[in-house]
Structure formats: structure tokens, C-alpha cells
Scaffold this motif. Structure first.
Motif, PDB file in Angstrom:
ATOM      1  N   SER A   1       0.842  -1.203   0.000  1.00 20.35           N
ATOM      2  CA  SER A   1       0.000   0.000   0.000  1.00 20.35           C
ATOM      3  C   SER A   1       0.874   1.248   0.000  1.00 20.35           C
ATOM      4  O   SER A   1       1.963   1.263   0.596  1.00 20.35           O
ATOM      5  N   PRO A   2       0.428   2.301  -0.661  1.00 24.18           N
ATOM      6  CA  PRO A   2       1.211   3.539  -0.669  1.00 24.18           C
ATOM      7  C   PRO A   2       1.260   4.137   0.730  1.00 24.18           C
ATOM      8  O   PRO A   2       0.325   3.957   1.524  1.00 24.18           O
TER       9      PRO A   2
ATOM     10  N   HIS B   1      -1.069   3.412  -7.385  1.00 23.96           N
ATOM     11  CA  HIS B   1      -1.043   2.145  -6.654  1.00 23.96           C
ATOM     12  C   HIS B   1      -2.194   1.242  -7.091  1.00 23.96           C
ATOM     13  O   HIS B   1      -2.014   0.041  -7.283  1.00 23.96           O
TER      14      HIS B   1
ATOM     15  N   THR C   1       0.891   6.524   3.914  1.00 22.93           N
ATOM     16  CA  THR C   1      -0.170   7.455   4.288  1.00 22.93           C
ATOM     17  C   THR C   1       0.222   8.871   3.883  1.00 22.93           C
ATOM     18  O   THR C   1       1.367   9.306   4.082  1.00 22.93           O
TER      19      THR C   1
ATOM     20  N   ARG D   1      -0.619   9.421  -6.399  1.00 21.63           N
ATOM     21  CA  ARG D   1       0.145   8.237  -6.027  1.00 21.63           C
ATOM     22  C   ARG D   1      -0.774   7.092  -5.626  1.00 21.63           C
ATOM     23  O   ARG D   1      -0.498   5.916  -5.900  1.00 21.63           O
ATOM     24  N   THR D   2      -1.879   7.412  -4.963  1.00 26.16           N
ATOM     25  CA  THR D   2      -2.844   6.380  -4.579  1.00 26.16           C
ATOM     26  C   THR D   2      -3.478   5.755  -5.820  1.00 26.16           C
ATOM     27  O   THR D   2      -3.645   4.533  -5.902  1.00 26.16           O
ATOM     28  N   CYS D   3      -3.813   6.604  -6.791  1.00 24.74           N
ATOM     29  CA  CYS D   3      -4.371   6.095  -8.047  1.00 24.74           C
ATOM     30  C   CYS D   3      -3.363   5.203  -8.766  1.00 24.74           C
ATOM     31  O   CYS D   3      -3.729   4.163  -9.330  1.00 24.74           O
TER      32      CYS D   3
ATOM     33  N   SER E   1       0.191   9.965   0.741  1.00 24.35           N
ATOM     34  CA  SER E   1       0.893   9.978  -0.552  1.00 24.35           C
ATOM     35  C   SER E   1       0.226  10.895  -1.564  1.00 24.35           C
ATOM     36  O   SER E   1       0.834  11.269  -2.561  1.00 24.35           O
TER      37      SER E   1
END
Length: 344
Positions: free
Chosen positions: A97-98, A110, A100, A106-108, A102
Motif C-alpha cells: 500500500s502507498p 497504486h 499514508t 500516487r494512490t491512483c 501519498s
């Protein structure tokens, strides 16, 4: 609208279809230097649904794998802050998981990594099942045929042979290429497929003592030889670490076919030197399960069993060594192979 766009591609399951989906999605996902989260989430959900609906159809799964990879690459080229790689140490594997905080981009990214891996894992699960269905009869259904035949060994019996296994791997290599899957993923697919076949055969022998017979040992040697020949003839860019995945099965077959040769088991050092890819727990299991048959009628010499037991007593690790192999090729194997190349 996003779901309709994804599912309703005009050139379904082709390179044109992949380009069609990606080219229509990009304008909806990118706005300037930012990403449209609502549209992105809808696109991811739609592709995940298509992967799941693909079921056991590897053509469909390879198509959505290609779409996922191409979409990730296009978003990384869109200058919105995506800059990672789907490959870690040259291997496609589950992502952590990226961190916290991020940020949305960046989450997308991932989630896209996860999507690519999920599509690939779905593809491989169906391939593993088909390979197992062919590997078992190719090796073990020769059992009754060989014992009841007067033909000289080696020979082939039955409608399924190890060539059906290599043909299946080869067909899937061409399938992945037709969908423009990156070469490193195709290479990974071949290595994982070869390992899966070998570990399945190996574990079956370890778990079914009645298979530890000379004629099965020779049949395994023939199968390994066919796999090796196919890999040596294959394009070098798809072989990867596949050849090295034959070693443990090759040595298991050698233990079975050489079990009556006391010279091979003359000392603990000779045993470990002759079978470097097997642990002593595995060697001891094969030796204790061995029974002669019409191919090799001599019983195993008592001195062979005694020397293997002596080696186990002298070894500090034999009591902790595992008998069975993991059914899937550990990702660490790729990193170890890369380190071997770098350190020469």
C-alpha cells in the motif's frame, strides 16, 4: 458512461480494441495536470469487473491485462505525477500500500499497479489449472502402461504427453505477444509455468510413495528432457530463469533411478555434491519410499539407506528442512537469479 465505454469497445479483445479503450478513457481521466478521481474510480471498477467476467478465457484476461498496462503507461506520460514502475526488480508482483499521505495521484497509481497484477494473476491461475490437468497424465498415467507393456524403454503411451504441456506454454506465449504484453512479463509467465509443472510433479512423488519406482523415475527424466529441449529451442527473451527451475526435479529423478548404485551414495559429501538442489529430508524420503519394478528389479542396497541416514544425522538442518516445494515460484527466485548475474 465509463462502464459503457470500457465494455463496449468496438474492436473487442484485439490490439485495436486496447487502443480504442485507452484513447477514449484518457480524456475523461486527466484534466490538465490532475486526475479526475470519480472517473478514475469508475474506470478501475469497470476493468476489474471485466477481468472477473473473463473467467477462464485467457484471451480476454490478456486483453484486459494489456489495457491496464497501457492505461498506466499513458497516465505516466501525461505529466500528472505518476512516475513509478509496474516491475520491482524486473518482476510483476503484488504491491504494498502507498504510504499514508501519498496524495491522490500516487494512490491512483497504486490502484493501477494492483489492477495490472490482478489481471496477470487471474491469467496465471487459469494457466496453472490447465497445466496441472496435462502434467499429471503426461507423467503418471504411464504407470500401468509401462508395467504392462513389453516395449523397450523409453517410450510414450497414452494420449497426453509432456509435449502437450510445452505446447500449452508456447501457445500462451504467443497469446501474450499478440496483446503486446511486455517481454519481462512473458518471461515471468514462462518461468512460473515451468516451475509450477515441476513442483507439481515433485510434490506428487513426495506425497505418493507408490510413485517412487524406477519406471516413474525414467518417465520424469524424459519429461524434464522434453521441457529442457523446448526451453533451449525457445526465443532467448522468454526463457528467463525457467531452465534453472528444472534442477530439483531432475535430481529427484536421478535419486530414484540411481538408488541402487551404492557408489553414488558412498559418503554424505558425495550425496550432497550429487544432489545439490535437494535437501536431505527429500533425499531420505525418496530412498525410504523406493521399491524396484520390472524396469530395475534390484532392491536398494542397505548401505545406501545407512549412508543417507548418516548424512541426515550429521546435518544440522535436515530436521528443519521442508519436504514439499511451494506450488508457486517464490518471487525471491527472480531476485536471486538477478544477483547471480550481477555477481557473475
Amino acid at each position: 458512461a465509463i462502464l459503457t465505454l470500457v465494455v463496449g469497445t468496438q474492436f473487442k479483445y484485439s490490439s485495436k480494441g486496447m487502443a480504442d479503450v485507452v484513447s477514449k478513457l484518457l480524456p475523461k481521466l486527466v484534466c490538465g495536470d490532475s486526475i479526475e478521481l470519480k472517473a478514475f474510480n469508475a474506470a478501475i471498477d469497470a476493468i476489474i469487473s471485466c477481468v472477473r467476467l473473463g473467467g477462464f478465457d485467457r484471451d480476454v484476461l490478456a486483453f484486459w491485462l494489456s489495457v491496464s498496462i497501457q492505461l498506466l503507461q499513458e497516465l505516466q506520460n501525461a505529466d500528472i505525477g505518476m512516475e513509478g514502475s509496474i516491475a520491482e526488480d524486473g518482476v510483476l508482483k503484488p504491491t504494498s500500500s502507498p504510504p499514508t499521505g501519498s496524495g491522490a495521484v500516487r494512490t491512483c497509481e497504486h490502484f493501477l499497479y494492483h489492477l495490472v497484477h490482478d489481471a496477470y494473476a487471474s491469467f496465471m491461475r487459469t494457466l496453472y489449472q490447465d497445466l496441472q490437468e496435462r502434467a499429471e497424465p503426461a507423467v503418471f498415467e504411464q504407470d500401468v502402461a509401462i508395467l504392462s507393456s513389453d516395449k523397450p524403454l523409453p517410450f510414450k503411451m497414452g494420449h497426453v504427453t509432456i509435449e502437450n504441456v510445452t505446447q500449452m506454454i508456447d501457445e500462451n506465449v504467443h497469446l501474450l505477444r499478440s496483446h503486446y504484453i511486455p517481454p519481462f512479463i512473458i518471461q515471468q509467465c514462462v518461468s512460473q509455468s515451468v516451475y509450477y509443472v515441476c513442483s507439481f510433479i515433485f510434490n506428487q512423488v513426495m506425497q505418493r510413495p507408490h510413485l517412487v519406482r524406477p519406471h516413474i523415475g525414467f518417465q520424469i527424466k524424459m519429461s524434464v528432457s522434453s521441457l529442457e529441449g523446448w526451453l533451449l529451442d525457445a526465443d532467448s527473451d522468454v526463457v528467463g530463469i525457467a531452465l534453472s527451475q528444472l534442477d530439483f526435479l531432475k535430481e529427484a529423478a536421478n535419486v530414484i533411478t540411481l538408488a541402487t548404485n551404492a557408489d553414488v551414495f558412498s559418503s554424505p559429501e558425495d550425496i550432497e555434491r550429487t544432489f545439490p538442489h535437494l535437501n536431505l529430508t527429500q533425499i531420505a524420503k525418496l530412498v525410504s519410499s523406493y521399491r524396484p519394478d520390472k524396469v530395475l528389479k534390484d532392491p536398494i542396497p542397505g548401505c545406501v539407506q545407512e549412508m543417507v541416514q548418516k548424512a541426515c544425522v550429521l546435518s544440522e538442518e535436515s530436521s528443519r528442512s521442508r519436504l514439499l516445494l511451494p506450488s508457486r515460484l517464490p518471487f525471491e527466485a527472480f531476485a536471486l537469479a538477478e544477483n547471480d548475474v550481477l555477481t557473475g
